[in-house]
Motif scaffolding. Structure first.
Motif, PDB file in Angstrom:
ATOM      1  N   MET A   1       1.040  -1.498   0.010  1.00 28.05           N
ATOM      2  CA  MET A   1      -0.026  -0.118  -0.128  1.00 28.05           C
ATOM      3  C   MET A   1       0.935   1.102   0.097  1.00 28.05           C
ATOM      4  N   ALA A   6      -3.335   4.892   0.182  1.00 27.44           N
ATOM      5  CA  ALA A   6      -3.677   4.710   1.922  1.00 27.44           C
ATOM      6  C   ALA A   6      -4.838   6.108   1.754  1.00 27.44           C
ATOM      7  N   GLY A  10      -8.966   6.175   2.791  1.00 24.61           N
ATOM      8  CA  GLY A  10      -9.221   6.799   3.871  1.00 24.61           C
ATOM      9  C   GLY A  10     -10.213   8.000   2.951  1.00 24.61           C
ATOM     10  N   PHE A 310     -10.124   0.194   4.937  1.00 21.37           N
ATOM     11  CA  PHE A 310      -8.712  -0.136   5.045  1.00 21.37           C
ATOM     12  C   PHE A 310      -9.094  -1.669   4.995  1.00 21.37           C
TER      13      PHE A 310
END
Length: 345
Positions: A1, A6, A10, A310
């Protein structure tokens, strides 16, 4: 990742968490005022989204007939009490609201070319159909057993959820629906591409949360609900009607649920039973807040959204398990830190 992935995860987590936060606030509100663990909260999400989809397809939403049927039953119950208390004016008011309003709504839906109306008007029609089901549900189902223990109220809440899922299958069918986005705009924010619909979801959630805060802080009805949530017996002694508080609470819960469905319908395909899973994730946030703290519940719901995003990257097949496992340490911690309080008789 990498960092860009990320950021994307998010963004998805915050978008989903904003919806979960709204549902968590509704669940905390309903439980605080009425002691009902409101399992059908998610069904209002599905009903709101699918009712809007039917309106945009040019059809008459089947939920309007459910609204009419519930209104007739509520009018019959309230009319009997009004006649016994010799209040003919109240009889006219009850029939006009419970029966006349759904009939007027049906007439408008038949008379207007709803599929050609602006999206804002279509959304208002969807909310006008779904939101009044909240106070009608309280009047018909929960008000007669308002003094029952929490366990009985929970069992009835589960029964209402199962009934609404079955009615959803009857009304909308097994096929899912997705509505057009509110905005096709896209904005570049460094490595992120933010869609207009994402902005709509987050901003609408924040505006609704601020509006609810202002409602509870500055209006008489909001303060009455706060008083009822803090001390139900004391609120009754001060002249606050438990029935009015219950109906207003369910109205707000239905508004939050239906509006949440309208906001996420352009993002994901909604089925007749989709709302249950969404509502459960809001329930996890409400549990983190102890079914009492609004800020902690909202923060917990955002945490659930981020954890879900996630988890879908690392273990997509088990993301639901990971999200719902979060509730176990929270319950364990609360059971160790909290003290047992006997339920009010």
């Amino acid at each position: 990742m990498d960092f860009q992935i990320a950021l994307l995860l998010g963004q998805d987590g915050i978008t989903n968490g904003a919806i979960y936060a709204l549902l968590a606030l509704a669940l905390v509100l309903v439980f605080a005022v009425t002691r009902v663990i409101f399992i059908p909260q998610g069904e209002f999400v599905s009903y709101g989204a699918l009712t809007l989809a039917m309106i945009q397809a040019g059809g008459i939403p089947a939920t309007v007939w459910l609204l009419l049927g519930a209104g007739v039953l509520a009018a019959a119950l309230d009319t009997r009490h009004a006649l016994r208390s010799r209040q003919p004016g109240r009889f006219v008011q009850l029939v006009g609201w419970n029966v006349g309003y759904p009939l007027a709504l049906i007439g408008l839906l038949y008379a207007l070319p709803v599929a050609e109306l602006p999206m804002l008007v279509q959304v208002l029609f969807a909310l006008a159909v779904v939101v009044p089901m909240g106070p009608l549900m309280y009047r018909l189902i929960f008000q007669p057993i308002a003094a029952a223990p929490v366990l009985i109220l929970l069992i009835v809440s589960v029964a209402v959820h199962v009934s609404m899922v079955g009615l959803g299958l009857l009304f909308f069918g097994a096929e899912g629906s997705r509505t057009p986005p509110f905005s096709e705009a896209r904005f570049d924010a460094g490595p992120l591409m933010i869609s207009g619909q994402t902005i709509w979801v987050v901003v609408s959630s924040l505006v609704l949360i601020v509006a609810l805060y202002q409602f509870f802080e500055r209006t008489l009805y909001g303060k009455a609900l706060r008083a009822t949530a803090i001390n139900r017996v004391g609120a009754r002694l001060m002249g606050i009607s438990p029935a009015l508080a219950g109906r207003l609470t369910f109205f707000l819960a239905a508004l939050i649920g239906a509006l949440s469905g309208v906001l996420i319908a352009p993002i994901t395909t909604i089925y007749y039973d989709t709302g249950f899973l969404i509502g459960l994730k809001g329930f996890v946030g409400a549990i983190i807040g102890g079914l009492a703290s609004y800020p902690v519940a909202a923060a917990g719901a955002v945490l659930v959204g981020i954890l879900e995003a996630f988890s879908s990257f690392w273990a997509s097949a088990h993301k639901e398990v990971i999200v719902f496992t979060l509730i176990i340490p929270v319950l364990l911690w609360r059971s160790l830190k909290g003290r047992h309080v006997e339920e009010e008789e």
